[in-house]
Structure formats: C-alpha cells, structure tokens
Design a protein around this motif. Sequence first.
Motif, PDB file in Angstrom:
ATOM      1  N   ARG A 268       0.823  -1.209   0.000  1.00 57.05           N
ATOM      2  CA  ARG A 268       0.000   0.000   0.000  1.00 57.05           C
ATOM      3  C   ARG A 268       0.858   1.260   0.000  1.00 57.05           C
ATOM      4  O   ARG A 268       0.976   1.943  -1.018  1.00 57.05           O
ATOM      5  CB  ARG A 268      -0.948  -0.036   1.198  1.00 57.05           C
ATOM      6  N   LEU A 269       1.462   1.550   1.118  1.00 57.08           N
ATOM      7  CA  LEU A 269       2.284   2.755   1.202  1.00 57.08           C
ATOM      8  C   LEU A 269       3.568   2.602   0.392  1.00 57.08           C
ATOM      9  O   LEU A 269       4.105   3.581  -0.128  1.00 57.08           O
ATOM     10  CB  LEU A 269       2.599   3.051   2.668  1.00 57.08           C
ATOM     11  N   GLY A 270       4.048   1.359   0.271  1.00 62.40           N
ATOM     12  CA  GLY A 270       5.254   1.127  -0.506  1.00 62.40           C
ATOM     13  C   GLY A 270       5.100   1.470  -1.977  1.00 62.40           C
ATOM     14  O   GLY A 270       6.050   1.907  -2.627  1.00 62.40           O
ATOM     15  N   THR A 271       3.890   1.283  -2.525  1.00 62.78           N
ATOM     16  CA  THR A 271       3.656   1.672  -3.924  1.00 62.78           C
ATOM     17  C   THR A 271       3.797   3.174  -4.089  1.00 62.78           C
ATOM     18  O   THR A 271       4.393   3.657  -5.057  1.00 62.78           O
ATOM     19  CB  THR A 271       2.267   1.214  -4.378  1.00 62.78           C
ATOM     20  N   GLY A 272       3.265   3.922  -3.133  1.00 60.73           N
ATOM     21  CA  GLY A 272       3.443   5.367  -3.170  1.00 60.73           C
ATOM     22  C   GLY A 272       4.910   5.751  -3.056  1.00 60.73           C
ATOM     23  O   GLY A 272       5.390   6.656  -3.751  1.00 60.73           O
ATOM     24  N   ALA A 273       5.651   5.041  -2.191  1.00 59.30           N
ATOM     25  CA  ALA A 273       7.079   5.303  -2.053  1.00 59.30           C
ATOM     26  C   ALA A 273       7.824   4.995  -3.347  1.00 59.30           C
ATOM     27  O   ALA A 273       8.760   5.710  -3.729  1.00 59.30           O
ATOM     28  CB  ALA A 273       7.650   4.471  -0.909  1.00 59.30           C
ATOM     29  N   ALA A 274       7.412   3.927  -4.033  1.00 56.68           N
ATOM     30  CA  ALA A 274       8.045   3.591  -5.312  1.00 56.68           C
ATOM     31  C   ALA A 274       7.830   4.697  -6.338  1.00 56.68           C
ATOM     32  O   ALA A 274       8.732   5.015  -7.126  1.00 56.68           O
ATOM     33  CB  ALA A 274       7.485   2.261  -5.835  1.00 56.68           C
ATOM     34  N   LEU A 275       6.646   5.301  -6.324  1.00 57.19           N
ATOM     35  CA  LEU A 275       6.373   6.395  -7.256  1.00 57.19           C
ATOM     36  C   LEU A 275       7.158   7.648  -6.880  1.00 57.19           C
ATOM     37  O   LEU A 275       7.570   8.412  -7.758  1.00 57.19           O
ATOM     38  CB  LEU A 275       4.874   6.679  -7.302  1.00 57.19           C
ATOM     39  N   VAL A 276       7.370   7.882  -5.576  1.00 59.30           N
ATOM     40  CA  VAL A 276       8.240   8.982  -5.163  1.00 59.30           C
ATOM     41  C   VAL A 276       9.648   8.752  -5.719  1.00 59.30           C
ATOM     42  O   VAL A 276      10.262   9.648  -6.310  1.00 59.30           O
ATOM     43  CB  VAL A 276       8.295   9.109  -3.624  1.00 59.30           C
TER      44      VAL A 276
END
Length: 455
Positions: A268-276
């Motif tokens: 969940r949050l890791g996908t957002g981190a990957a996009l960052v």
Amino acid sequence: MSNMQRPLNLRSIALTAFLPTLLFSVGEGAIIPLIPLVANDLGATLAVAGVIAAMIMFGELVGDIPSGWIVARIGERNSMIYASLVTIGAVIICIVAPSPLVLGLGIFLIGIATAVFALARHAFMTSYVPLVYRARALSTLGGVFRAGWFVGPFLSAALIHLTGSTQAAFWVFIVCCVLAVATLVILPDPTRGLATPGAGPARAGSEQAGSGRSGPARAGSEQTGSERSGSEQAGSENAASALPDAATSGTAAGLFQTIRAHRGVLVRLGTGAALVGAMRASRTAMLPLWAVSIGVSAPDTALIIGIAGGIDFLLFYVSGQIMDRFGRIWSAVPSMIGLGLGHVALAFTHDLPSTVGWFIGVAMFLALANGIGSGLLMTLGADLAPQRHPAPFLGAWRFTADFGSAAAPLAVAGITALASLSIASGIIGVFGLFGAVLLGRYIPRFAPHRPRSLL
C-alpha cells in the motif's frame, strides 16, 4: 525532555555521522549529470545513454537485496567503508571504459555500493535518533546528500573547463571516496557505547503492549492503521510499532522474508514510495537527457543542474519542520504534485523558441518540489521500521522505493526510443500525480499525524 527521550546529542556525532555521507554524495553528484554526456561521447544513442544513466538506480535496486543483511552483520561503519572501496573500483572501470557497455557496468556497480552506503547511515539514524525530532534529523541527512549533489556538479564543471574532458569528473568521486574511508577509519564509531533510545513514554508503552501480542494479532493491527487507537498520540505510535515481528526475530532476516512479513504496508504505502522514487530518478535522468537533446553544453548542463541542486538543498530543514509539526502528508503530497506538474510542463517546451530558458525554469521548479520532500522516504521508513533491528525492514522499504527509482529511467529510455523524450516526460508526470493520490490516502493510515505534544 527526559534523558530517556534524548540519549543522543546530534551535534556530538555530526562529524562522524554526516561528513562521510557528504563526501560520498559530492562525488556522486559530480558524475550523475554527466553520465549521459560521457555515454554519448563513447557513441551511445540518446536512448542508450538513458539506459546507462538508469544503471545507477538499477544497481541500487539490486544492492538493496543484500544491504540489510550486510549492515546487520558487519555494522554501519564497516558497511560504509567497504561500500566506498567498491565504489573506487567501479569509478576506475568508468574512467577506462572503451565502450558504453563497460561504462554501464561501472555505473551499475556504483549503484550497488551506494545502496549499502545509504542504508548503513539510514539504519543508524533510525536506531539512535529519538522520535520527537526524527523527521528533522532524517531531513538533515537528506540535506547532506543534497548538499553533495549541489557541490558536485560545480566541481565537475570546473574540472571540465580546466581539462576539456568530461571523464575528469570521475576523479572527484575517487578522491571523495578516499576521504570518506579515511574519515570513517580515523574518527570514532558513533554507534559505540550508545543504547537504542526509546522514543518517549508513548513509544515505550506501545512496545511493551506489542510484546504481548501474537504475530497474527500484530499483523491484524497493521491493517487497521490509526483507527485502532483511542487517541491521536497512541495512534501515531502504534502505527510504527504494530508491524509484524517475523522478520525481526533475527538481526539479519533476508530481504524477501522481510517483504512477506510486511507485505501489507509495503504493497500500500510502498507503492506510493516507489512512485516517489520514480519521480526523483526521472528528474535526475531527464534533465541531462533534455540538455543533450536541446544542445546545452556539458559545463552549462552541470552548472544548471548544480544551481537546481542548491535550491533542493536549501529546503531540507523546511521539509523536516513540516513533517514533524504538521505530519508527513503535508510534505509528501505537495512534493509529488509539483514533480508531476513539472514533468508535464517540460513535455510541452522542447520545440519552443526559448527552449533553454524553459529548461532552466522547469529544472528550478522541479528542484523546489523535490526539496520540500527531502527526507520523506527515510522518515516514513523510520516510522514504520521495528526500532530494535531496523536494518532488514529498511532494506525492504528501500528496495520498494528503489524499484520505482530503477524503473523510471528505463521507462524514460524506452519511451524515448519508441516515441520521444517529450512524451516520456508527460507520461512520467501523470504517474507522479497518481502517486500524490496514493500518498494522500495511505500516509494517514500507516504514519498518522505527529501530535504537537511530542515536539
């Protein structure tokens, strides 16, 4: 504030904690803007030069696999020493490279060493810096990296002007790595004699409560996020302490075992981190490629990117203040919106009469957007990591973020080969805006607002 809350004086360890990082990042900053130009001099096409530039992030992704295990086994200081030595060998490969293929190999090895070096310092800050000013401390660490990326391009521009060779910049990296190793060997180990601090009464209480939970119960509490607490303070602390302990039963859990144990937050949050990570890496790769495509010279490219790096660097403490006082979301979402809009805007400027002026303007805007997110990924990783043995989780967290960092430059190169650099910039920008939506949804759940009572 009690002694338990502040067992570590950051000023007392600033030299040993930050100086090696600064030296390493100065060397890295000296070569990164010039990788596409060096590849182009060796005969690479624009798309191939983009792939070679992406090798540093792909190397970091591969390096994340063993980095948590390495740091947990041999310690932060030794990990940084060996990473610096490997980097020296890799830079020598780049200097003598007779072809784009060999240059790409050297850049890939630099990426692997960078992953170990960065995780070692991140793990130290996570373990020994109290929660009450964690974001400011980690933003300062991010600022040290940015300071290096600011100074490095100016050094490389000066050397290129004096020698007339773009490869001269690689010698800056070698000198910086030698100085970093000397600093680590001569100065005392900052971790020696330090006990891992509690983050305050709330953190201690949540850890004591967590120790009585079963593994499934802890995993279940991860899914409920901030809703499982009756107060904002307890919610924010439990978000960090409720991650499963399966991967922390030993100090050197494997990467993929750790990913399985923490898959809820990493998906969940890791996908957002990957996009960052993708947006930051795209910016790093896109600007030198854009400069090549519009005919900007190597010294001018280094100068422009160096000035942008200065803007990026100046905002690191502002980012930490925002995250500590108002919450992580108020740094994450504006930063991603700015990076996304900057990429989209750049896509429409390639064939304009004043294309160089637009390039400079967008480069500065992207630096501003990136700067207000300084330390974001390190802070989120520290919030979520088990405090006693953070290295395995941080390795998994960095692997997730670096997956995006590695994929983005390759995507830029692929789209450029199939269509154009402008279309690549526009597509990456849209992904950045999607990342802002993901972070806006999941940060409140996994890393909720830090109440002012902790400040």
